[in-house]
Design a protein around this motif. Structure first.
Motif, PDB file in Angstrom:
ATOM      1  N   ALA A 202       0.857  -1.192   0.000  1.00 38.53           N
ATOM      2  CA  ALA A 202       0.000   0.000   0.000  1.00 38.53           C
ATOM      3  C   ALA A 202       0.881   1.226   0.000  1.00 38.53           C
ATOM      4  N   GLY A 203       0.299   2.364  -0.395  1.00 39.49           N
ATOM      5  CA  GLY A 203       1.031   3.615  -0.427  1.00 39.49           C
ATOM      6  C   GLY A 203       1.505   3.955  -1.828  1.00 39.49           C
ATOM      7  N   ALA A 204       2.182   5.087  -1.943  1.00 35.11           N
ATOM      8  CA  ALA A 204       2.608   5.583  -3.258  1.00 35.11           C
ATOM      9  C   ALA A 204       4.034   6.100  -3.208  1.00 35.11           C
ATOM     10  N   ILE A 205       4.749   5.897  -4.322  1.00 33.51           N
ATOM     11  CA  ILE A 205       6.086   6.457  -4.527  1.00 33.51           C
ATOM     12  C   ILE A 205       6.026   7.301  -5.790  1.00 33.51           C
ATOM     13  N   SER A 206       6.311   8.586  -5.670  1.00 32.76           N
ATOM     14  CA  SER A 206       6.282   9.456  -6.843  1.00 32.76           C
ATOM     15  C   SER A 206       7.683   9.991  -7.111  1.00 32.76           C
ATOM     16  N   TRP A 207       7.984  10.143  -8.412  1.00 34.38           N
ATOM     17  CA  TRP A 207       9.310  10.551  -8.873  1.00 34.38           C
ATOM     18  C   TRP A 207       9.143  11.799  -9.711  1.00 34.38           C
ATOM     19  N   HIS A 208       9.742  12.902  -9.286  1.00 36.30           N
ATOM     20  CA  HIS A 208       9.550  14.191  -9.959  1.00 36.30           C
ATOM     21  C   HIS A 208       8.066  14.498 -10.106  1.00 36.30           C
ATOM     22  N   GLY A 209       7.274  14.111  -9.100  1.00 33.91           N
ATOM     23  CA  GLY A 209       5.850  14.412  -9.101  1.00 33.91           C
ATOM     24  C   GLY A 209       4.996  13.488  -9.931  1.00 33.91           C
ATOM     25  N   THR A 210       5.581  12.437 -10.534  1.00 34.63           N
ATOM     26  CA  THR A 210       4.803  11.486 -11.331  1.00 34.63           C
ATOM     27  C   THR A 210       4.936  10.090 -10.730  1.00 34.63           C
ATOM     28  N   ARG A 211       4.104   9.166 -11.195  1.00 37.20           N
ATOM     29  CA  ARG A 211       4.163   7.784 -10.711  1.00 37.20           C
ATOM     30  C   ARG A 211       5.016   6.910 -11.617  1.00 37.20           C
ATOM     31  N   ASN A 212       5.673   7.500 -12.610  1.00 38.53           N
ATOM     32  CA  ASN A 212       6.519   6.718 -13.506  1.00 38.53           C
ATOM     33  C   ASN A 212       7.756   6.230 -12.750  1.00 38.53           C
ATOM     34  N   TRP A 213       8.016   4.919 -12.822  1.00 38.83           N
ATOM     35  CA  TRP A 213       9.153   4.390 -12.075  1.00 38.83           C
ATOM     36  C   TRP A 213      10.455   4.734 -12.783  1.00 38.83           C
ATOM     37  N   PRO A 214      11.430   5.292 -12.064  1.00 35.94           N
ATOM     38  CA  PRO A 214      12.653   5.758 -12.721  1.00 35.94           C
ATOM     39  C   PRO A 214      13.707   4.658 -12.861  1.00 35.94           C
ATOM     40  N   ASP A 215      14.542   4.801 -13.894  1.00 31.48           N
ATOM     41  CA  ASP A 215      15.742   3.969 -13.988  1.00 31.48           C
ATOM     42  C   ASP A 215      16.880   4.584 -13.188  1.00 31.48           C
ATOM     43  N   ALA A 216      16.672   5.821 -12.764  1.00 28.83           N
ATOM     44  CA  ALA A 216      17.763   6.580 -12.159  1.00 28.83           C
ATOM     45  C   ALA A 216      17.866   6.372 -10.651  1.00 28.83           C
ATOM     46  N   VAL A 217      17.116   5.405 -10.084  1.00 25.01           N
ATOM     47  CA  VAL A 217      17.270   5.037  -8.679  1.00 25.01           C
ATOM     48  C   VAL A 217      18.107   3.766  -8.621  1.00 25.01           C
ATOM     49  N   GLN A 218      19.228   3.823  -7.912  1.00 26.00           N
ATOM     50  CA  GLN A 218      20.110   2.669  -7.799  1.00 26.00           C
ATOM     51  C   GLN A 218      20.358   2.351  -6.326  1.00 26.00           C
ATOM     52  N   TRP A 219      20.552   1.056  -6.051  1.00 19.95           N
ATOM     53  CA  TRP A 219      20.710   0.579  -4.684  1.00 19.95           C
ATOM     54  C   TRP A 219      22.091  -0.023  -4.507  1.00 19.95           C
ATOM     55  N   VAL A 220      22.819   0.443  -3.499  1.00 16.17           N
ATOM     56  CA  VAL A 220      24.099  -0.161  -3.123  1.00 16.17           C
ATOM     57  C   VAL A 220      23.845  -1.030  -1.904  1.00 16.17           C
ATOM     58  N   HIS A 221      23.966  -2.338  -2.092  1.00 17.55           N
ATOM     59  CA  HIS A 221      23.632  -3.321  -1.067  1.00 17.55           C
ATOM     60  C   HIS A 221      24.605  -3.243   0.103  1.00 17.55           C
ATOM     61  N   GLN A 222      24.116  -3.647   1.288  1.00 19.14           N
ATOM     62  CA  GLN A 222      24.947  -3.655   2.494  1.00 19.14           C
ATOM     63  C   GLN A 222      26.182  -4.534   2.316  1.00 19.14           C
ATOM     64  N   ASP A 223      26.027  -5.653   1.612  1.00 22.32           N
ATOM     65  CA  ASP A 223      27.155  -6.549   1.342  1.00 22.32           C
ATOM     66  C   ASP A 223      27.378  -6.551  -0.163  1.00 22.32           C
ATOM     67  N   PRO A 224      28.112  -5.558  -0.693  1.00 22.40           N
ATOM     68  CA  PRO A 224      28.214  -5.416  -2.147  1.00 22.40           C
ATOM     69  C   PRO A 224      28.846  -6.618  -2.827  1.00 22.40           C
ATOM     70  N   ALA A 225      29.819  -7.254  -2.170  1.00 20.52           N
ATOM     71  CA  ALA A 225      30.506  -8.378  -2.801  1.00 20.52           C
ATOM     72  C   ALA A 225      29.529  -9.504  -3.109  1.00 20.52           C
ATOM     73  N   ALA A 226      28.486  -9.649  -2.274  1.00 18.10           N
ATOM     74  CA  ALA A 226      27.506 -10.715  -2.491  1.00 18.10           C
ATOM     75  C   ALA A 226      26.654 -10.451  -3.734  1.00 18.10           C
ATOM     76  N   SER A 227      26.631  -9.209  -4.203  1.00 18.71           N
ATOM     77  CA  SER A 227      25.840  -8.890  -5.391  1.00 18.71           C
ATOM     78  C   SER A 227      26.685  -8.870  -6.661  1.00 18.71           C
ATOM     79  N   PHE A 228      27.979  -9.170  -6.531  1.00 21.74           N
ATOM     80  CA  PHE A 228      28.875  -9.197  -7.688  1.00 21.74           C
ATOM     81  C   PHE A 228      29.003 -10.622  -8.229  1.00 21.74           C
ATOM     82  N   ASN A 229      29.230 -10.716  -9.534  1.00 23.67           N
ATOM     83  CA  ASN A 229      29.622 -11.993 -10.125  1.00 23.67           C
ATOM     84  C   ASN A 229      31.105 -12.201  -9.798  1.00 23.67           C
ATOM     85  N   PRO A 230      31.437 -13.217  -8.972  1.00 23.65           N
ATOM     86  CA  PRO A 230      32.833 -13.357  -8.545  1.00 23.65           C
ATOM     87  C   PRO A 230      33.794 -13.687  -9.678  1.00 23.65           C
TER      88      PRO A 230
END
Length: 524
Positions: free
Chosen positions: A332-360
């Motif tokens: 439930a709830g809403a996330i708006s980007w620049h005032g619109t509901r269009n989901w952006p490609d410009a949001v990126q997440w750096v994981h707490q354990d970055p090495a686990a998200s890498f291809n070794p």
């Protein structure tokens, strides 16, 4: 009288010395804190003292316990030394347990080998020490397997295991790293209680000056495998003599200093979150229950703004990160980007354990260039951009040819940030980016994030349990508790907040009594 003496201890491998000529002693009943950056030789010193060096390393010089050489102890005497003489608490609480044994079995096996206790006598002693660790339900925890316990509970159990044989010397190697402040405070109090009740000696290894300030009688400063300063705790904070100690205190100020004002007094809204809720169903096949991770969370982030999110473990911080990154849909709830509901490609997440998200099997250069490849960038341009971004985050050029397993934790954190920047992120969600990083690397990461905000206009959501770092970096901070926003404001406003939960969090910052906003958690 000295309980432990190191005499010109040197630990060497095929590539040269890791520790060189280490000489110091620790007196009975003393708390000595060994501090230094990653790779300075702290943990290797602890392993050498215990005689448990990794394969391929060799020690010379001497380590003496009550005047007796550890390196020349007979087998039976050595077994006693490693149980009744010394106890060890490792940083990796999970890796020190046998995953197929219950917590009770860990205790009873220890008691059988070192104390000759079996059956009900061993069980009673196990439950006693589990309770001494601050566990409210010792019977349930004793029957549990390690993976069924939280990191904080495993760390308490590990301390109880080491203390249950009532050793004369307890070595605690980064026992509070990556734990939230409430659990960290409980661990430090447990160590203090052990010392007070037993009169034992403590060698505490840490990279956190706040923890050191809270615990130390003496400080041992390590740098590049050498002891560069040895003296009373107050000396390090008031008149450090070595260059390494001066750098530690400078980095401590950087991590705990007040943040610079944002360039824009009222930044335009980039992201608005309204009434966000999320729940999960847990339990067995026939009996399930719903756990609410987020409950009507609302917050905003402006363009080029650094916003913090703090709170204890289990409060919903990482759940919110996954929702903002689009990894999971909210209930439930809403996330708006620049005032619109269009989901952006410009949001990126750096994981707490970055090495686990890498291809070794991929090099750092290829990992950074991956996003550019999806966008159709030519190979030569991808490689050039990857090298440039690695340089931007302070990694040397040769890093591009290295694999994640060859890099330190701090280098992998920077690699994750470079990978995120390759796709021109407007908002970067940093999930516990400083967990397990030494003070020097934390200070460098703070400078890097500020620089990226100033040069590129990148906005950041900084999710952390490290309140000092949040106060240093963020213009506004949200406090989350049990899935709800409990408080919010500037660092100065939170420092003066009358909210009981906010006040409790600030009181648990190691080295209490620090004015986070004015002196940056500075020296005494």
């Amino acid at each position: 009288m000295a309980i432990l003496e190191l005499d010109r201890l040197t630990v060497a491998g095929d590539r040269g010395d890791i520790i060189t000529g280490l000489t110091f002693s620790i007196d009975e009943g003393e708390t000595a804190v060994m501090i230094g950056g990653s790779g300075s030789g702290k943990s290797m010193t602890a392993r050498a003292v215990l005689g448990i060096l990794p394969d391929g390393l060799r020690a010379s010089g001497d380590v003496r316990f009550h005047g007796e050489s550890v390196f020349h102890m007979p087998t039976e005497r050595r077994r006693t030394y490693l149980g009744r003489g010394t106890g060890i608490v490792f940083q990796d609480s999970f890796g020190t347990f046998d995953p197929i044994r219950t917590i009770r079995q860990h205790f009873t096996e220890l008691f059988s080998v070192h104390l000759g206790l079996k059956g009900k006598d061993a069980d009673r002693r196990a439950l006693y020490w589990i309770g001494r660790a601050g566990i409210l339900d010792p019977v349930r925890v004793a029957a549990a397997y390690p993976h069924e316990l939280s990191g904080g509970m495993r760390q308490r159990i590990q301390i109880a295991l080491a203390a249950s044989l009532e050793p004369e010397l307890l070595i605690a190697d980064e026992p509070t790293t990556a734990l939230d402040l409430n659990i960290q405070d409980a661990i430090l109090e447990l160590l203090k209680e052990w010392k007070k009740e037993t009169g034992g000696t403590l060698l505490l290894i840490t990279h956190d000056l706040g923890v050191a300030r809270e615990m130390a009688d003496r400080m041992l400063v390590m740098d590049n495998g050498r002891l560069v300063e040895d003296g009373p705790a107050r000396q390090l904070f008031t008149a450090p003599r070595s260059r390494a100690a001066m750098q530690l205190t400078d980095d401590w100020r950087t991590v705990g200093g007040a943040p610079p004002a944002d360039k824009a007094a009222s930044p335009s809204h980039l992201l608005d979150v309204s009434g966000l809720s999320m729940s999960y169903r847990t339990g067995g096949l026939f009996k399930k229950r719903e756990v609410r991770a987020l409950d009507e969370v609302s917050l905003s982030i402006g363009s080029g703004e650094i916003v913090g999110l703090i709170g204890e473990s289990g409060g919903g911080k990482s759940t919110l990160a996954r929702l903002l990154a689009g990894i999971e849909p909210a209930r439930a709830g809403a996330i708006s980007w620049h005032g619109t509901r269009n989901w952006p490609d410009a949001v990126q997440w750096v994981h707490q354990d970055p090495a686990a998200s890498f291809n070794p099997g991929w090099t750092a250069g290829r990992l950074v260039a991956e996003g550019l490849e999806y966008r159709g960038t030519r190979r030569t341009e991808r490689e050039r951009t990857a090298r440039h971004l690695l340089s931007e985050v302070g990694l040397p050029s040769e890093t591009a040819q290295q694999y994640p397993g060859e890099l330190s934790g701090g280098m992998n954190q920077r690699l994750a940030l470079a990978r995120t920047l390759a796709v021109s992120a407007e908002l970067v969600v940093l999930d516990e980016p400083f967990a397990s990083l030494d003070m020097s690397t934390q200070a460098k990461m703070i400078r890097l994030i500020r620089s990226l905000r100033d040069r590129e206009g990148t906005a950041f959501l900084f999710i952390t349990h490290d309140i000092r770092a949040a106060f240093a970096l963020c213009s506004r901070i949200y406090v989350i508790r049990q899935g709800q926003i409990e408080d919010h404001g500037s660092p100065a406003e939170l420092a003066a907040s009358e909210n009981p939960y906010t006040k409790s969090l600030l009181e648990h910052v190691p080295g209490r009594g620090v004015d986070l906003c004015n002196n940056g958690g500075g020296v005494l």
